[in-house]
Scaffold this motif. Sequence first.
Motif, PDB file in Angstrom:
ATOM      1  N   GLN A 133      52.095   7.940 -48.795  1.00 43.77           N
ATOM      2  CA  GLN A 133      52.957   7.916 -49.981  1.00 43.77           C
ATOM      3  C   GLN A 133      53.797   6.654 -49.951  1.00 43.77           C
ATOM      4  OE1 GLN A 133      55.221  11.223 -51.185  1.00 43.77           O
ATOM      5  NE2 GLN A 133      53.407  12.444 -51.569  1.00 43.77           N
ATOM      6  N   ILE A 134      53.812   5.974 -51.095  1.00 44.09           N
ATOM      7  CA  ILE A 134      54.649   4.800 -51.279  1.00 44.09           C
ATOM      8  C   ILE A 134      55.441   5.031 -52.560  1.00 44.09           C
ATOM      9  CG2 ILE A 134      54.728   2.309 -51.660  1.00 44.09           C
ATOM     10  CD1 ILE A 134      52.044   2.132 -50.165  1.00 44.09           C
ATOM     11  N   LEU A 135      56.743   5.008 -52.445  1.00 35.18           N
ATOM     12  CA  LEU A 135      57.641   5.256 -53.570  1.00 35.18           C
ATOM     13  C   LEU A 135      57.280   6.576 -54.255  1.00 35.18           C
ATOM     14  CD1 LEU A 135      60.106   3.674 -54.580  1.00 35.18           C
ATOM     15  CD2 LEU A 135      58.670   2.752 -56.379  1.00 35.18           C
TER      16      LEU A 135
ATOM     17  N   ARG B  30      56.761  -0.205 -44.219  1.00 36.15           N
ATOM     18  CA  ARG B  30      57.468  -1.423 -44.624  1.00 36.15           C
ATOM     19  C   ARG B  30      57.483  -1.576 -46.141  1.00 36.15           C
ATOM     20  NH1 ARG B  30      57.428  -5.948 -40.399  1.00 36.15           N
ATOM     21  NH2 ARG B  30      56.880  -4.866 -38.492  1.00 36.15           N
ATOM     22  N   VAL B  31      56.341  -1.349 -46.756  1.00 32.42           N
ATOM     23  CA  VAL B  31      56.243  -1.479 -48.212  1.00 32.42           C
ATOM     24  C   VAL B  31      57.091  -0.413 -48.895  1.00 32.42           C
ATOM     25  CG1 VAL B  31      54.663  -1.274 -50.180  1.00 32.42           C
ATOM     26  CG2 VAL B  31      54.006  -2.630 -48.178  1.00 32.42           C
ATOM     27  N   ASP B  32      56.999   0.820 -48.414  1.00 31.66           N
ATOM     28  CA  ASP B  32      57.786   1.900 -49.007  1.00 31.66           C
ATOM     29  C   ASP B  32      59.277   1.617 -48.884  1.00 31.66           C
ATOM     30  OD1 ASP B  32      58.058   4.576 -50.209  1.00 31.66           O
ATOM     31  OD2 ASP B  32      58.911   5.105 -48.255  1.00 31.66           O
ATOM     32  N   THR B  33      59.722   1.149 -47.736  1.00 22.15           N
ATOM     33  CA  THR B  33      61.137   0.824 -47.536  1.00 22.15           C
ATOM     34  C   THR B  33      61.577  -0.284 -48.492  1.00 22.15           C
ATOM     35  OG1 THR B  33      61.082   1.514 -45.229  1.00 22.15           O
ATOM     36  CG2 THR B  33      62.844   0.003 -45.865  1.00 22.15           C
TER      37      THR B  33
ATOM     38  N   ALA C 166      57.046  -3.311 -57.215  1.00 21.50           N
ATOM     39  CA  ALA C 166      55.998  -3.710 -56.269  1.00 21.50           C
ATOM     40  C   ALA C 166      55.923  -5.231 -56.133  1.00 21.50           C
ATOM     41  CB  ALA C 166      54.646  -3.147 -56.710  1.00 21.50           C
ATOM     42  N   VAL C 167      56.016  -5.937 -57.253  1.00 20.31           N
ATOM     43  CA  VAL C 167      55.955  -7.401 -57.211  1.00 20.31           C
ATOM     44  C   VAL C 167      57.147  -7.962 -56.445  1.00 20.31           C
ATOM     45  CG1 VAL C 167      56.094  -9.503 -58.610  1.00 20.31           C
ATOM     46  CG2 VAL C 167      54.530  -7.664 -59.266  1.00 20.31           C
TER      47      VAL C 167
ATOM     48  N   ALA D 259      58.971  -6.431 -54.183  1.00 18.16           N
ATOM     49  CA  ALA D 259      58.824  -6.061 -52.770  1.00 18.16           C
ATOM     50  C   ALA D 259      57.819  -6.983 -52.089  1.00 18.16           C
ATOM     51  CB  ALA D 259      58.393  -4.604 -52.638  1.00 18.16           C
ATOM     52  N   ALA D 260      56.710  -7.268 -52.756  1.00  9.96           N
ATOM     53  CA  ALA D 260      55.696  -8.170 -52.191  1.00  9.96           C
ATOM     54  C   ALA D 260      56.279  -9.565 -51.962  1.00  9.96           C
ATOM     55  CB  ALA D 260      54.483  -8.242 -53.111  1.00  9.96           C
ATOM     56  N   LEU D 261      57.050 -10.045 -52.912  1.00 11.96           N
ATOM     57  CA  LEU D 261      57.682 -11.361 -52.753  1.00 11.96           C
ATOM     58  C   LEU D 261      58.673 -11.364 -51.590  1.00 11.96           C
ATOM     59  CD1 LEU D 261      58.252 -12.379 -56.456  1.00 11.96           C
ATOM     60  CD2 LEU D 261      56.739 -13.498 -54.813  1.00 11.96           C
ATOM     61  N   ASN D 262      59.478 -10.312 -51.486  1.00 16.13           N
ATOM     62  CA  ASN D 262      60.430 -10.231 -50.376  1.00 16.13           C
ATOM     63  C   ASN D 262      59.715 -10.210 -49.031  1.00 16.13           C
ATOM     64  OD1 ASN D 262      62.658 -10.205 -52.059  1.00 16.13           O
ATOM     65  ND2 ASN D 262      62.815  -7.985 -52.097  1.00 16.13           N
TER      66      ASN D 262
END
Length: 109
Positions: A7-9, A31-34, A52-53, A55-58
């Motif tokens: 589960q993510i978000l 990491r992605v979910d956080t 999502a975008v 988070a990916a950039l961060n």
Amino acid sequence: MKQIDVQILQQSYLLGCAEGQEARLLDAVQRVDTAMTQIRDAGKIRSRERIAVLAALNLAYEVADRDAAAASAPMPAVAEAPAGTATEERLAQLLARLDAALGEQTPAL
């Protein structure tokens, strides 16, 4: 190929994973979910796609910062092998250190 339900978000995903890589995948999911949860909880963005975008950039910036820090850090010195140590053993030591250094820089996917 193994499949893992994650589960993510608060959204379920069924992800394929190579045998033996489950822990690495679960770490990446965490990491992605956080990252996405922090952006959502800031309250300004509601679109999953935008979250999502961002988070990916961060996460990409974090990896780039780690890569830059690793590139500027001096390579650890390898101790001189005692007399009689085979060349293969010395090479194995060097490769193990290189793998360890690269493993710290590689993002978990």
